[in-house]
Design an enzyme around this catalytic site. Sequence first.
Site, PDB file in Angstrom:
ATOM      1  CE  LYS A   1      17.341  15.680  45.275  1.00 43.09           C
ATOM      2  NZ  LYS A   1      16.468  15.897  46.458  1.00 43.09           N
TER       3      LYS A   1
ATOM      4  CG  ASN B   1      29.697  33.544  40.963  1.00 43.31           C
ATOM      5  OD1 ASN B   1      29.658  34.563  41.564  1.00 43.31           O
ATOM      6  ND2 ASN B   1      29.744  33.333  38.939  1.00 43.31           N
TER       7      ASN B   1
ATOM      8  CG  ASP C   1      34.253  32.307  32.978  1.00 46.18           C
ATOM      9  OD1 ASP C   1      33.600  33.256  32.490  1.00 46.18           O
ATOM     10  OD2 ASP C   1      34.962  32.728  34.771  1.00 46.18           O
TER      11      ASP C   1
ATOM     12  CG  PHE D   1      33.843  45.798  38.192  1.00 44.74           C
ATOM     13  CD1 PHE D   1      32.531  46.101  36.955  1.00 44.74           C
ATOM     14  CD2 PHE D   1      34.571  45.123  39.064  1.00 44.74           C
ATOM     15  CE1 PHE D   1      32.241  46.879  38.277  1.00 44.74           C
ATOM     16  CE2 PHE D   1      33.646  46.777  39.937  1.00 44.74           C
ATOM     17  CZ  PHE D   1      32.395  47.240  39.299  1.00 44.74           C
TER      18      PHE D   1
ATOM     19  CE  LYS E   1      39.942  38.943  33.353  1.00 47.41           C
ATOM     20  NZ  LYS E   1      39.610  38.564  34.519  1.00 47.41           N
TER      21      LYS E   1
ATOM     22  CE  LYS F   1      36.101  40.001  29.762  1.00 47.39           C
ATOM     23  NZ  LYS F   1      35.248  39.145  29.717  1.00 47.39           N
TER      24      LYS F   1
HETATM   25  O1  C5P Z   1      37.209  37.808  31.934  1.00 52.11           O
HETATM   26  P1  C5P Z   1      36.956  38.309  33.499  1.00 52.11           P
HETATM   27  O2  C5P Z   1      35.120  36.749  33.742  1.00 52.11           O
HETATM   28  O3  C5P Z   1      37.457  37.849  34.136  1.00 52.11           O
HETATM   29  O4  C5P Z   1      36.062  39.412  33.623  1.00 52.11           O
HETATM   30  C1  C5P Z   1      35.368  40.420  33.938  1.00 52.11           C
HETATM   31  C2  C5P Z   1      34.287  40.711  33.760  1.00 52.11           C
HETATM   32  O5  C5P Z   1      33.509  40.367  32.776  1.00 52.11           O
HETATM   33  C3  C5P Z   1      32.899  41.095  34.067  1.00 52.11           C
HETATM   34  O6  C5P Z   1      32.248  43.169  34.167  1.00 52.11           O
HETATM   35  C4  C5P Z   1      31.805  40.560  34.149  1.00 52.11           C
HETATM   36  O7  C5P Z   1      31.118  40.972  34.171  1.00 52.11           O
HETATM   37  C5  C5P Z   1      32.227  40.493  32.273  1.00 52.11           C
HETATM   38  N1  C5P Z   1      32.349  38.536  32.189  1.00 52.11           N
HETATM   39  C6  C5P Z   1      31.163  38.639  31.848  1.00 52.11           C
HETATM   40  N2  C5P Z   1      30.649  37.253  30.848  1.00 52.11           N
HETATM   41  C7  C5P Z   1      31.469  36.599  31.156  1.00 52.11           C
HETATM   42  C8  C5P Z   1      32.245  36.736  32.542  1.00 52.11           C
HETATM   43  C9  C5P Z   1      32.760  37.983  32.458  1.00 52.11           C
HETATM   44  O8  C5P Z   1      30.471  39.345  30.937  1.00 52.11           O
HETATM   45  N3  C5P Z   1      30.655  35.330  30.793  1.00 52.11           N
END
Ligand code: C5P
Length: 399
Positions: A286, A207, A276, A324, A338, A342
């Site tokens: 390849k 990304n 994600d 974040f 979030k 988390k």
């Molecule tokens: O759920 P989302 O991706 O929007 O959340 C963002 C936060 O979660 C960021 O701090 C990112 O580093 C963390 N994150 C993570 N593992 C993922 C997706 C996001 O630790 N797979």
Amino acid sequence: MSKTVGIGVTGGIAAYKIAELVSKLKKDDIDVIVMMTQSATKFITPLTFKTLSDREVITDLWQESHEWKVQHIGVAEQLDLLVIAPATANMIAKMAHGIADDLISTVVLANTAPVLVVPAMNSNMYKNPVVQDNIVKLSRYAYEIMEPADGVLACGSIGPGRLPEVDAIYQKIMRMLNPKQDLRGKRLMVNAGTTCEDIDPVRFIANRSTGKMGYVIAEEAVSRGADVILVSGRSSLTPPAGVEHISAWGAEEMCEIMLKYQPACDIIIGAAAVGDFKIAQVAEQKIKKMANKSDTLMIELVGTPDILRTLGEAKKPGQIMVGFAAETQDLIENAKKKLESKNLDFIVANDVTQEGAGFAADTNIVTIIHRKGESRAFPKMTKKDVAASIIDSVVDLLN
Ligand code: C5P
């Protein structure tokens, strides 16, 4: 011992505001050496600065000095901090290219102390890509840059380019002169950059994250005395000096590394843009190009671990966790969800659709939302200043 600050005043209308800055610093017993370009002397007289700083003002590379040392070398050697304020586009360009054709630009090159640059100019000049490139260049050389304020400028135009409030410059100077060591003895782990998920041996999904936010957090934490582990996905940035840098490719690898170090950490900050999805079945060879442009190729995606959520579940008592939330809609509401899911202590929310916020920018506009409910919205700041505010909030929690 009293500190010595050099202030290079260059030729912008905001030059007169520096008189107040000098006066404030003098009240704190700071020795101030004012240097002025010829143009600056058209806006405010050296006599004003001489009176306020109680020192001779230097306006010329060839000015006679009562010391035996060459003027610019002698000045540079005395400084604990060099401030260029206001910094004109011209002075910024000279600094970015190592040109030393007047007193201030020469002192800049001879100086080894930290440098604070405070740009102030007409907004079109400020927004000019050449000026922006030069500013980016300066920040890469570890110069601290203050964001100009927005508003009506002396020339009548409206936009960014105003000298920030004198008090904000003063606060920044005080922070640079007396760096805090409030994370001494603490171990902080931060992740940064983008994770990458292989499609085949040569292709991958990633990304737009550049890693800037996480890298400046690592830099700020190390400067405040922490032991820092920077777990970085793909990023072209150079890890800051003094941090332990561990590279990770995919989300799973990053998660494993962070789980391994988690028990030894006091603070964990998730600034990485973790992908994600990953490819369900990575091709061993390849994947061949399609025969026709209209052919389609199906790639099946599956989920990746949510690293922060995984770490949040294993959170040990007293451990501080920060995440974040980069959002494009319902910023605060989504960020709060979030924060809960988390198990974070606070979350740094930013609306990535705003100008000056988000991925590749050097600035960010954030709101810090705490578990206990309070939240604080910040104005547009450099990512470095955002990092300082995040670490301040961590320190508040530690205390
Ligand atoms: O759920 P989302 O991706 O929007 O959340 C963002 C936060 O979660 C960021 O701090 C990112 O580093 C963390 N994150 C993570 N593992 C993922 C997706 C996001 O630790 N797979």
